[in-house]
Design a protein around this motif. Structure first.
Motif, PDB file in Angstrom:
ATOM      1  N   GLY A 173       0.834  -1.187   0.000  1.00  0.00           N
ATOM      2  CA  GLY A 173       0.000   0.000   0.000  1.00  0.00           C
ATOM      3  C   GLY A 173       0.868   1.237   0.000  1.00  0.00           C
ATOM      4  O   GLY A 173       2.085   1.169  -0.128  1.00  0.00           O
ATOM      5  N   TYR A 210       2.246   4.439   2.058  1.00  0.00           N
ATOM      6  CA  TYR A 210       2.503   4.915   3.412  1.00  0.00           C
ATOM      7  C   TYR A 210       3.147   6.295   3.339  1.00  0.00           C
ATOM      8  O   TYR A 210       3.998   6.555   2.484  1.00  0.00           O
ATOM      9  CB  TYR A 210       3.424   3.963   4.171  1.00  0.00           C
ATOM     10  N   ASN A 220       2.362   6.580   8.199  1.00  0.00           N
ATOM     11  CA  ASN A 220       0.914   6.716   8.331  1.00  0.00           C
ATOM     12  C   ASN A 220       0.221   6.035   7.155  1.00  0.00           C
ATOM     13  O   ASN A 220       0.587   6.248   5.994  1.00  0.00           O
ATOM     14  CB  ASN A 220       0.529   8.193   8.386  1.00  0.00           C
ATOM     15  N   HIS A 221      -0.770   5.218   7.483  1.00  0.00           N
ATOM     16  CA  HIS A 221      -1.485   4.469   6.451  1.00  0.00           C
ATOM     17  C   HIS A 221      -2.902   4.198   6.935  1.00  0.00           C
ATOM     18  O   HIS A 221      -3.112   3.574   7.981  1.00  0.00           O
ATOM     19  CB  HIS A 221      -0.767   3.145   6.166  1.00  0.00           C
ATOM     20  N   GLY A 222      -3.883   4.699   6.208  1.00  0.00           N
ATOM     21  CA  GLY A 222      -5.279   4.454   6.542  1.00  0.00           C
ATOM     22  C   GLY A 222      -5.658   4.901   7.938  1.00  0.00           C
ATOM     23  O   GLY A 222      -6.401   4.199   8.629  1.00  0.00           O
ATOM     24  N   GLY A 223      -5.146   6.031   8.376  1.00  0.00           N
ATOM     25  CA  GLY A 223      -5.459   6.543   9.704  1.00  0.00           C
ATOM     26  C   GLY A 223      -4.673   5.887  10.823  1.00  0.00           C
ATOM     27  O   GLY A 223      -4.872   6.201  11.999  1.00  0.00           O
ATOM     28  N   ARG A 224      -3.756   5.007  10.473  1.00  0.00           N
ATOM     29  CA  ARG A 224      -2.949   4.315  11.474  1.00  0.00           C
ATOM     30  C   ARG A 224      -1.504   4.805  11.396  1.00  0.00           C
ATOM     31  O   ARG A 224      -0.941   4.933  10.318  1.00  0.00           O
ATOM     32  CB  ARG A 224      -3.012   2.813  11.231  1.00  0.00           C
ATOM     33  N   SER A 225      -0.920   5.083  12.554  1.00  0.00           N
ATOM     34  CA  SER A 225       0.468   5.529  12.620  1.00  0.00           C
ATOM     35  C   SER A 225       1.337   4.406  13.166  1.00  0.00           C
ATOM     36  O   SER A 225       0.995   3.782  14.169  1.00  0.00           O
ATOM     37  CB  SER A 225       0.598   6.771  13.519  1.00  0.00           C
TER      38      SER A 225
END
Length: 323
Positions: free
Chosen positions: A214, A216, A224-229
């Protein structure tokens, strides 16, 4: 190196890989020569005895090796020869200076056969015992990822093995003098260093991650990826400590993010925020995917001075003092 600043290994004239039997034999030989009753010097005999007592005891030897690797046990043979010397250049007077890339010699020597500094011929001619045996110095890969703890050990070993395979297949064949050391103990704290890659007067400290493919965003501190750190391994303080230990080297840090699907070009790492526009040369630790690591490390190592040099004393300290 003066006798007073020699390591215990040099005092007994043994390599850092010496066994207990080797230590005992070397001590008996050195003690006979150094003992005052046989015409030796009392101070030299004390150094020989201290070296033996330290190295023959497993715990004391381990503690000494840690200080040896971190440069606190003695003045390094590879330290700059004069005040003002700086990293990324051979020490003043070094034979390796003959191999440094000059403006009028643009050919890159990274693919050339390794040159050992000091050479094993020089050491033998001087009656010295090399810090590590020549066959060990000729190995390009040393050690394997170590199983640390129980939780997550399998995933950790998997990602570290991917890094070993990547470097072994794509970097070591292109730079024959490069030496990969896996599973090191960090001199900065009680943590570990996944990998250290040495070539000439450059050293790369490498950590590994394993994430789904994906896009990042890297902002200089988290991915950070899809609201996740996700915070990568903390390498900056280790890089700074290694730079202090080896002032003659240029030390950088790299975090390689492997994709769970095995694609070297995944995940895609985009720079955002604080990391945007800063440039690779200004960042303490690079965060890249597998393809980026292979490309970046080749450029970093091959563009340094004397990239076809194997710095034997530095390699010995990595193998014994931190491994």
């Amino acid at each position: 190196m003066t006798q007073g600043s020699s390591s215990h290994y040099q005092v007994l004239r043994i390599p850092v890989t010496a066994t207990d039997k080797d230590i005992k034999v070397a001590y008996r030989k050195a003690a006979r020569t150094a003992h005052p009753d046989h015409g030796g010097d009392a101070a030299t005999f004390r150094r020989v005895t201290l070296a033996y007592e330290t190295l023959i005891d497993a715990k004391r030897r381990a503690d000494y090796d840690r200080s040896y690797g971190s440069g606190t046990a003695f003045s390094s043979r590879t330290a700059p020869a004069e005040e003002g010397a700086h990293f990324d250049a051979p020490a003043a007077g070094s034979r390796a200076s003959a191999h440094v890339r000059r403006p009028n010699t643009p050919r890159n020597t990274a693919a050339d056969a390794p040159v050992y500094v000091p050479s094993f011929e020089e050491v033998a001619a001087g009656g010295e015992v090399p810090l590590i045996p020549e066959p060990v110095a000729r190995q390009q890969v040393h050690g394997m990822p170590r199983k640390r703890g129980l939780f997550g050990a399998e995933a950790r070993i998997q990602r570290e093995m991917r890094t070993v395979q990547l470097i072994t297949r794509q970097i070591l064949p292109a730079i024959p003098a490069a030496r990969l050391v896996n599973g090191l103990q960090s001199p900065a704290d009680n943590s570990h260093i996944d990998h250290a890659l040495l070539s000439g007067y450059r050293l790369a400290i490498i950590g590994s991650m394993l994430l789904p493919p994906g896009a990042y965003a890297w902002n200089g501190s988290t991915l950070n990826h899809g609201g996740r750190s996700i915070a990568p391994p903390q390498l900056a303080h280790v890089v700074r400590r290694m730079q202090d230990i080896f002032p003659e080297l240029n030390v950088t840090g790299w975090t390689v993010v492997h994709s769970t699907d095995g694609n070297l070009h995944e995940p895609v790492i985009d720079r955002h925020g604080r990391s945007r526009g800063r440039g690779d040369s200004h960042e303490t630790v690079q965060v890249v995917n597998a393809a980026g690591l292979a490309r970046g490390l080749k450029q970093f190592l091959s563009s340094g001075p004397a990239p076809n040099t194997v710095n034997v004393p530095v390699l010995a300290r990595l193998l014994r003092g931190m491994h």
